[in-house]
Design an enzyme around this catalytic site. Structure first.
Site, PDB file in Angstrom:
ATOM      1  N   SER A  64      46.907  -6.283  39.576  1.00 59.98           N
ATOM      2  CA  SER A  64      45.696  -6.784  39.664  1.00 59.98           C
ATOM      3  C   SER A  64      45.289  -7.752  38.544  1.00 59.98           C
ATOM      4  O   SER A  64      45.698  -7.562  37.366  1.00 59.98           O
ATOM      5  CB  SER A  64      44.439  -6.002  40.067  1.00 59.98           C
ATOM      6  OG  SER A  64      44.579  -5.011  41.234  1.00 59.98           O
ATOM      7  N   GLN A  65      44.403  -8.872  38.949  1.00 61.14           N
ATOM      8  CA  GLN A  65      43.958  -9.699  37.891  1.00 61.14           C
ATOM      9  C   GLN A  65      42.940  -8.861  36.989  1.00 61.14           C
ATOM     10  O   GLN A  65      42.479  -8.130  37.367  1.00 61.14           O
ATOM     11  CB  GLN A  65      42.985 -10.704  38.622  1.00 61.14           C
ATOM     12  CG  GLN A  65      42.441 -11.971  37.656  1.00 61.14           C
ATOM     13  CD  GLN A  65      41.720 -12.954  38.564  1.00 61.14           C
ATOM     14  OE1 GLN A  65      41.829 -12.965  39.834  1.00 61.14           O
ATOM     15  NE2 GLN A  65      40.825 -13.596  37.905  1.00 61.14           N
TER      16      GLN A  65
END
Ligand code: SAH
Length: 213
Positions: A64-65
């Site tokens: 994930s970012q």
């Protein structure tokens, strides 16, 4: 691979960026400052580890970012004695952030390849979730229920009822809900059968899959 002063510098810059984007939880920012994200990345992408983007990992999944990790962690409001269940271990990066907030972390991954890879990484880095499980997160993990906090790191077309059942009264679950695009949603359990629901920003996650391929 090791963690160097250069990596630390890049992490400090990333944390400044997260502050600019509105992350305010100092405990979360502190853990992001200390966890070496580059160690959770695919080797070919390590130079991008401190960019605020999601990147491919094994089994067609993504790490994930950082902003998303920070945002979900902030909404989760984890206290130091909270028991947390994470659905979608993936690279293990979000797990490492949770472990910086409480030692009581249970995490589930349904892709066997990723599960094994991340298990090796956890032991190499000395990270010790209470349990790292291979299985279907839709079912949660009843044996250790109820949980103070549940975090789902894949996009859920609908809310998994079993997960809501495994929350403590007063407990919170953060889950991105939707198909192509997800609305970040927080449920707070107010009694054995009732929940408060709040919605936040829009995000894009890989899908939470119900049946094993
Ligand atoms: N927190 C992870 C996010 C990985 S992407 C990270 O930052 O690296 C979401 C993860 O959820 C993927 O690893 C995917 O395989 C996993 N996943 C999807 N459906 C699942 C399910 N039903 N149960 C458990 N994990 C699931």
């Amino acid at each position: 691979m090791e963690d160097t002063p250069k990596h630390q510098g890049l992490r400090n810059q990333l944390v400044s960026k997260l502050r600019e984007k509105g992350i305010r939880d100092e405990a979360v920012l502190k853990v992001i400052t200390s966890v070496p994200r580059h160690l959770f990345m695919d080797p070919s992408l390590v130079n991008f580890a401190y960019e605020d983007n999601a990147y491919p990992i094994a089994a067609d999944q993504t790490i994930s970012q950082p902003y998303t990790v920070a945002y979900q962690s902030q909404l989760l409001e984890v206290g130091p004695s909270d028991k947390v269940l994470e659905i979608g271990t993936g690279s293990g990066y979000q797990t490492a952030i949770l472990l910086g907030l409480t030692p009581l972390v249970y995490t589930i991954e349904r892709q066997q390849l990723l599960y094994k890879k991340t298990q090796r990484l956890f032991s190499k880095l000395g990270l010790r979730p209470k349990k790292h499980l291979f299985g279907d997160g839709y079912l949660g993990f009843q044996a250790e229920a109820p949980y103070d906090r549940i975090i789902v790191t894949a996009g859920a077309p609908e809310v998994p009822k079993k997960l809501l059942n495994q929350l403590k009264i007063g407990g919170k679950m953060i889950i991105p809900i939707g198909d192509k695009e997800q609305l970040m949603t927080r449920f707070t359990k107010t009694s054995s059968t009732s929940f408060d629901k709040e919605t936040f920003g829009r995000f894009r996650f890989v899908p939470l899959l119900q049946h094993k391929n």
